[in-house]
Design a protein around this motif. Structure first.
Motif, PDB file in Angstrom:
ATOM      1  N   UNK A  57      -8.239 -61.386  31.060  1.00 40.35           N
ATOM      2  CA  UNK A  57      -9.137 -60.238  31.132  1.00 40.35           C
ATOM      3  C   UNK A  57      -8.656 -59.318  32.236  1.00 40.35           C
ATOM      4  N   UNK A  58      -8.198 -58.132  31.843  1.00 42.46           N
ATOM      5  CA  UNK A  58      -7.765 -57.140  32.831  1.00 42.46           C
ATOM      6  C   UNK A  58      -8.967 -56.239  33.117  1.00 42.46           C
ATOM      7  N   UNK A  59      -9.801 -56.732  34.001  1.00 42.52           N
ATOM      8  CA  UNK A  59     -11.067 -56.070  34.312  1.00 42.52           C
ATOM      9  C   UNK A  59     -10.868 -54.649  34.830  1.00 42.52           C
ATOM     10  N   UNK A  60      -9.945 -54.470  35.746  1.00 43.38           N
ATOM     11  CA  UNK A  60      -9.744 -53.153  36.368  1.00 43.38           C
ATOM     12  C   UNK A  60      -9.281 -52.109  35.355  1.00 43.38           C
ATOM     13  N   UNK A  61      -8.378 -52.487  34.451  1.00 43.84           N
ATOM     14  CA  UNK A  61      -7.890 -51.530  33.449  1.00 43.84           C
ATOM     15  C   UNK A  61      -9.013 -51.142  32.488  1.00 43.84           C
ATOM     16  N   UNK A  62      -9.820 -52.116  32.119  1.00 47.03           N
ATOM     17  CA  UNK A  62     -10.938 -51.808  31.221  1.00 47.03           C
ATOM     18  C   UNK A  62     -11.913 -50.855  31.906  1.00 47.03           C
ATOM     19  N   UNK A  63     -12.236 -51.129  33.145  1.00 48.74           N
ATOM     20  CA  UNK A  63     -13.165 -50.280  33.898  1.00 48.74           C
ATOM     21  C   UNK A  63     -12.638 -48.850  33.993  1.00 48.74           C
ATOM     22  N   UNK A  64     -11.349 -48.721  34.274  1.00 50.79           N
ATOM     23  CA  UNK A  64     -10.766 -47.380  34.438  1.00 50.79           C
ATOM     24  C   UNK A  64     -10.690 -46.619  33.111  1.00 50.79           C
ATOM     25  N   UNK A  65     -10.822 -47.339  31.989  1.00 46.86           N
ATOM     26  CA  UNK A  65     -10.753 -46.681  30.677  1.00 46.86           C
ATOM     27  C   UNK A  65     -12.108 -46.553  29.980  1.00 46.86           C
ATOM     28  N   UNK A  66     -13.180 -46.927  30.676  1.00 51.18           N
ATOM     29  CA  UNK A  66     -14.512 -46.834  30.066  1.00 51.18           C
ATOM     30  C   UNK A  66     -14.863 -45.406  29.658  1.00 51.18           C
TER      31      UNK A  66
END
Length: 231
Positions: A57-66
């Motif tokens: 789970x790449x949490x930071x990348x997902x957050x930055x692409x929300x």
């Protein structure tokens, strides 16, 4: 009975929350919001962009692409309910697979994801006359809902229902995998730090392990009618 209320339905996975919510919305002419579909759509987006998988789970990348995620419900007259659209595309079938079920709790545990979706859900339900189902509707999204329900059932019964649903749809799945997924989602949903799955203090609990949809529907409708009379 012109007064309308907000109905919050929470509970464990595969307890039939969406099915009962759709029936309620149809009977009372309420807006129905499937919050689980919203989390599943975000999970699909994350999977498509390789932000989440079985072992990562790449949490930071997902957050930055929300910011690149646009969700909407579009009513399908033939089906009689609204379908989930992700960035303008109908993803109703794609979000109902076992693969997305195995990933959704990890994505739903991310605070930034919950914050984005809770804000959207609250906006959808600004006016009364809404029935919304999920994990934190009565505790976080609509803590002042006039009627709160909490659905539960044994893991084995829920896995059996989910297995039949997927088999009937043509998916190749094993009961063992379904049962594991149900139990794992229970664990993650109930223990996450942000908005864990808990029963609201003023929620009516309904154990539907041995209850058919008709019996549930009639019981819930009697609760709604009572609330409408009170209001």
């Amino acid at each position: 009975m012109s007064k309308k209320i907000t109905i919050a339905i929470d509970g464990f996975s595969s307890t039939g929350k969406s099915s009962i919510a759709k029936l309620i919305a149809k009977k009372y002419n309420y807006i129905y919001v499937d919050t689980g579909a919203m989390y599943r759509a975000v999970t699909l987006f994350a999977k498509q962009h390789f932000f989440v998988g079985k072992d990562f789970l790449d949490k930071e990348k997902l957050i930055s692409n929300l910011k690149d995620i646009s969700l909407s419900f579009q009513f399908n007259k033939q089906l009689g309910f609204a379908e989930m659209f992700l960035n303008g595309k109908n993803v109703e079938k794609e979000i109902r697979t076992l693969e997305i079920s195995q990933l959704v709790s990890k994505v739903a545990a991310i605070s930034e994801v919950r914050k984005k979706l809770v804000a959207e859900q609250q906006k959808m339900g600004e006016k009364s006359g809404v029935v919304m189902d999920g994990r934190d509707i009565g505790t976080v999204v609509f803590p002042n809902a006039e009627l709160k329900l909490f659905l539960t059932a044994s893991a084995d019964k829920r896995a059996t229902r989910r297995y039949k649903e997927l088999i009937d749809r043509g998916d190749k799945v094993s009961f063992k995998d379904i049962l594991f997924n149900v139990e794992e989602r229970d664990r993650i949903d109930s223990t996450r730090e942000d908005s864990p799955l808990i029963k609201a203090k003023d929620a009516v609990e309904i154990n539907n392990s041995d209850m058919g949809i008709k019996e549930q529907f009639e019981r819930i409708c009697s609760l709604i009618d009572r609330k409408l009379q009170e209001n």
